[in-house]
Design a protein around this motif. Structure first.
Motif, short mmCIF file in Angstrom:
data_model
loop_
_atom_site.label_atom_id
_atom_site.label_comp_id
_atom_site.label_asym_id
_atom_site.label_seq_id
_atom_site.Cartn_x
_atom_site.Cartn_y
_atom_site.Cartn_z
N TRP A 20 0.83 -1.21 0.00
CA TRP A 20 0.00 0.00 0.00
C TRP A 20 0.86 1.25 0.00
O TRP A 20 0.58 2.22 -0.73
N LEU A 21 1.94 1.27 0.81
CA LEU A 21 2.83 2.42 0.84
C LEU A 21 3.42 2.68 -0.54
O LEU A 21 3.56 3.83 -0.98
N HIS A 22 3.76 1.61 -1.26
CA HIS A 22 4.34 1.77 -2.59
C HIS A 22 3.29 2.20 -3.61
O HIS A 22 3.55 3.04 -4.48
N LEU A 23 2.11 1.60 -3.52
CA LEU A 23 1.06 1.94 -4.48
C LEU A 23 0.62 3.39 -4.37
O LEU A 23 0.20 4.00 -5.35
N THR A 24 0.69 3.94 -3.17
CA THR A 24 0.22 5.32 -2.95
C THR A 24 1.36 6.34 -3.06
O THR A 24 1.16 7.51 -2.71
#
Length: 348
Positions: free
Chosen positions: A280-284
């Motif tokens: 999630w941190l990477h996707l956002t």
């Protein structure tokens, strides 16, 4: 979702899913020979696919510099890495080996950030830490499991991880080239080395069905997975691709639960949570600033977006995407971007 992120997650899914099936084959094949057949299946299968795609042999069109990067990647990732791992496994417990293999993602990112100066902001670093922490939790030994049997084995496995980390970063240098050729070359070299080494120490080939199953598993879990990994490198850079690919152990465990009927544990769900947070941190992530593209000439599949406004010196029917050598003029602009093949600039 960015297509390159999909490629990275699919690469992890195929590689992770192949592990439970390889585990089944271990009962029928010695590990060294199995490793050789898995890689050979990758190399031979991708070679056939490439011949069919191109309707015969076609030069990959690599430059002299790119040949050097590719040969370096094959040497570290296809020859030195597997041999170091296999010898290390003979002197290391399975639990320790599983933990140590998480070093590959960490070392890949460290080399990308420190040596090749790839950008990494706080969000990406935290995401990497969460994903690697999830891998460690997933591989953590049970209370009754011996952690290590010697110091030589872990050192050799750590050396294998370093070889693969170097391989990942060198492969990034040629990721704009034909992904099928890159993955095929690695598979053929690694498969030949491991298979010949296994036969040299007295191991014998099993029946044709077992060989076919091993090579098919290798084509899917090593070959096609590597093609997708190279495509992800092209669009995401090394550290981010390595982080997404680190979800492979979780995917392998999930397949083992559903296909092999293995029982889940609280650690499995904790690992799932940590990896989910990391992804999630990477996707956002949103990385945006004014940057300058230096003049560049290369060849890869592309559409005529803001980075590909060039004329053609051949008759073009308007079909996109297409591939041909093209030149980028110097350009300064601002937009969200990843450290892909067009955004490998330094940051102040």
């Amino acid at each position: 979702m960015n297509a390159s992120i999909v490629y990275a997650l699919l690469a992890a899914a195929l590689f992770g899913a192949s592990a439970p099936f390889a585990k089944i084959l271990v009962g029928h094949l010695p590990p060294l020979l199995l490793g050789g057949l898995l890689y050979l299946g990758s190399g031979v299968g991708l070679g056939v696919i490439r011949l069919i795609r191109d309707r015969g042999w076609k030069s990959p069109g690599l430059t002299k510099t790119e040949w050097g990067w590719l040969l370096g990647a094959i040497s570290f990732g296809g020859m030195l890495g597997p041999v170091a791992l296999l010898f290390g496994l003979t002197q290391t417990s399975g639990a320790t080996a599983s933990l140590l293999l998480n070093l590959e993602a960490v070392l890949t990112a460290v080399i990308a950030w420190l040596v090749f100066k790839e950008n990494a902001d706080r969000r990406i670093v935290l995401g990497m830490i969460a994903i690697v922490a999830g891998s460690i939790v997933l591989a953590w030994p049970d209370s009754g499991t011996s952690v290590s049997s010697s110091s030589v084995g872990p050192v050799l496995i750590a050396t294998a991880c370093l070889c693969w980390a170097i391989d990942n970063n060198l492969t990034r240098k040629v990721s704009a080239s034909d992904a099928l050729f890159i993955a095929c070359s690695k598979g053929l070299v690694a498969g030949s080395v491991n298979t010949l080494l296994a036969l040299a120490i007295g191991e014998t080939l099993p029946g044709g069905t077992t060989v076919l199953l091993a090579m098919t598993t290798g084509l899917l879990g090593y070959g096609i997975s590597l093609v997708l990994f190279v495509l992800a490198l092209r669009g995401l850079g090394t550290a981010r691709t390595g982080a997404y690919f680190s979800t492979a152990p979780f995917i392998g465990a999930a397949v083992a639960l559903s296909v092999l009927g293995e029982a889940s544990t609280p650690l499995f769900w904790l690992a799932a949570l940590l990896m989910g947070i990391g992804v999630w941190l990477h996707l956002t992530e949103r990385h945006e600033h004014e940057h300058t593209h230096e003049a560049l000439e290369h060849a890869h599949r592309h559409v005529h977006d803001q980075h590909h406004q060039h004329e053609h010196d051949f008759d073009w029917d308007g079909t996109e995407p297409h591939s041909h050598p093209h030149r980028h003029v110097a350009l300064t602009h601002i937009h969200p971007h990843f450290p892909d093949i067009h955004h490998r600039h330094r940051h102040s």
